[in-house]
Design a protein around this motif. Structure first.
Motif, mmCIF file in Angstrom:
data_model
loop_
_atom_site.group_PDB
_atom_site.id
_atom_site.type_symbol
_atom_site.label_atom_id
_atom_site.label_comp_id
_atom_site.label_asym_id
_atom_site.label_seq_id
_atom_site.Cartn_x
_atom_site.Cartn_y
_atom_site.Cartn_z
ATOM 1 N N ASP A 1 43.235 43.593 35.637
ATOM 2 C CA ASP A 1 44.679 43.498 35.468
ATOM 3 C C ASP A 1 45.272 43.092 36.813
ATOM 4 O O ASP A 1 45.394 43.908 37.720
ATOM 5 C CB ASP A 1 45.238 44.842 35.005
ATOM 6 C CG ASP A 1 46.751 44.826 34.811
ATOM 7 O OD1 ASP A 1 47.422 43.850 35.221
ATOM 8 O OD2 ASP A 1 47.269 45.813 34.249
ATOM 9 N N ARG A 2 45.631 41.822 36.957
ATOM 10 C CA ARG A 2 46.123 41.286 38.234
ATOM 11 C C ARG A 2 47.438 41.938 38.671
ATOM 12 O O ARG A 2 47.755 41.941 39.844
ATOM 13 C CB ARG A 2 46.305 39.768 38.142
ATOM 14 C CG ARG A 2 45.031 39.005 37.874
ATOM 15 C CD ARG A 2 44.096 38.999 39.030
ATOM 16 N NE ARG A 2 44.677 38.253 40.137
ATOM 17 C CZ ARG A 2 44.200 38.231 41.349
ATOM 18 N NH1 ARG A 2 43.136 38.910 41.643
ATOM 19 N NH2 ARG A 2 44.763 37.541 42.296
ATOM 20 N N TYR A 3 48.199 42.468 37.731
ATOM 21 C CA TYR A 3 49.452 43.128 38.096
ATOM 22 C C TYR A 3 49.190 44.524 38.632
ATOM 23 O O TYR A 3 49.845 44.973 39.561
ATOM 24 C CB TYR A 3 50.408 43.163 36.904
ATOM 25 C CG TYR A 3 50.824 41.780 36.487
ATOM 26 C CD1 TYR A 3 51.728 41.047 37.253
ATOM 27 C CD2 TYR A 3 50.290 41.184 35.356
ATOM 28 C CE1 TYR A 3 52.097 39.762 36.894
ATOM 29 C CE2 TYR A 3 50.655 39.893 34.977
ATOM 30 C CZ TYR A 3 51.556 39.195 35.756
ATOM 31 O OH TYR A 3 51.908 37.921 35.408
ATOM 32 N N ALA A 4 48.221 45.210 38.047
ATOM 33 C CA ALA A 4 47.878 46.565 38.502
ATOM 34 C C ALA A 4 47.056 46.527 39.784
ATOM 35 O O ALA A 4 47.142 47.435 40.610
ATOM 36 C CB ALA A 4 47.110 47.311 37.414
ATOM 37 N N GLU A 5 46.230 45.479 39.943
ATOM 38 C CA GLU A 5 45.365 45.339 41.121
ATOM 39 C C GLU A 5 45.490 43.934 41.708
ATOM 40 O O GLU A 5 44.566 43.134 41.613
ATOM 41 C CB GLU A 5 43.913 45.597 40.730
ATOM 42 C CG GLU A 5 43.626 46.981 40.203
ATOM 43 C CD GLU A 5 42.157 47.158 39.880
ATOM 44 O OE1 GLU A 5 41.368 47.291 40.839
ATOM 45 O OE2 GLU A 5 41.821 47.138 38.696
ATOM 46 N N TRP B 1 42.642 42.802 44.088
ATOM 47 C CA TRP B 1 41.348 43.263 43.599
ATOM 48 C C TRP B 1 40.168 42.575 44.277
ATOM 49 O O TRP B 1 39.231 43.218 44.709
ATOM 50 C CB TRP B 1 41.278 43.080 42.082
ATOM 51 C CG TRP B 1 39.907 43.275 41.558
ATOM 52 C CD1 TRP B 1 39.313 44.473 41.289
ATOM 53 C CD2 TRP B 1 38.943 42.268 41.260
ATOM 54 N NE1 TRP B 1 38.035 44.268 40.831
ATOM 55 C CE2 TRP B 1 37.786 42.918 40.813
ATOM 56 C CE3 TRP B 1 38.941 40.884 41.331
ATOM 57 C CZ2 TRP B 1 36.641 42.227 40.432
ATOM 58 C CZ3 TRP B 1 37.801 40.191 40.957
ATOM 59 C CH2 TRP B 1 36.676 40.873 40.516
#
Length: 142
Positions: free
Chosen positions: A40-44, A47
């Protein structure tokens, strides 16, 4: 040099993901390739930078090599069907799409930026700059 979260492994993993972003996702509208497809690019958002520390170098090289090979195949596919002036699948929020020609130029810019980061990391480790060979390096003469 100031402390930074940027590492050689993080750079390599980031560039693998950038290859896919530009020449798979944006060019053809494909879904992100593994392992990014599960993130999840928004959460991490960072990353690739933080997770690279847990990846062995061989895995990072393989990830990057596979991304580059996909990029080349995708460009060959597109250019066999049309010219570099064709619009990519990606559309900006204001409805514009870049040309196929624009995407490799953007990718070159991304690599150039990060090669500079790699130079800074190298200089902070061994003090060498530019094209100085490593201490004890002897070029092959054959």
């Amino acid at each position: 040099m100031a402390s930074s979260a940027v590492t050689p492994g993080g750079l390599l993993k980031h560039l693998a993901l950038v290859e896919d972003q530009y020449l798979s996702v944006r060019l053809l509208g494909k879904k992100p390739a593994p392992p990014r497809d599960a993130v999840d690019r928004y959460a991490e958002p960072d990353w690739e930078w933080s997770s690279a520390a847990g990846d062995p170098p061989e895995r990072l090289y393989t990830l990057w090599t596979e991304a580059v090979l996909r990029s080349r195949a995708n460009l060959r596919e597109v250019l066999a069907e049309s010219d570099a002036g064709r619009l990519a699948a990606f559309t900006t929020r204001d409805g514009r799409s870049p040309s196929v020609r624009r995407l490799p130029a953007d990718l070159i810019e991304e690599y150039a930026r990060h090669v500079g980061h790699a130079d800074l990391i190298r200089a902070s480790v061994d003090g060498r700059v530019g094209e100085d060979p490593p201490e004890g390096f002897r070029p092959r003469t054959t």
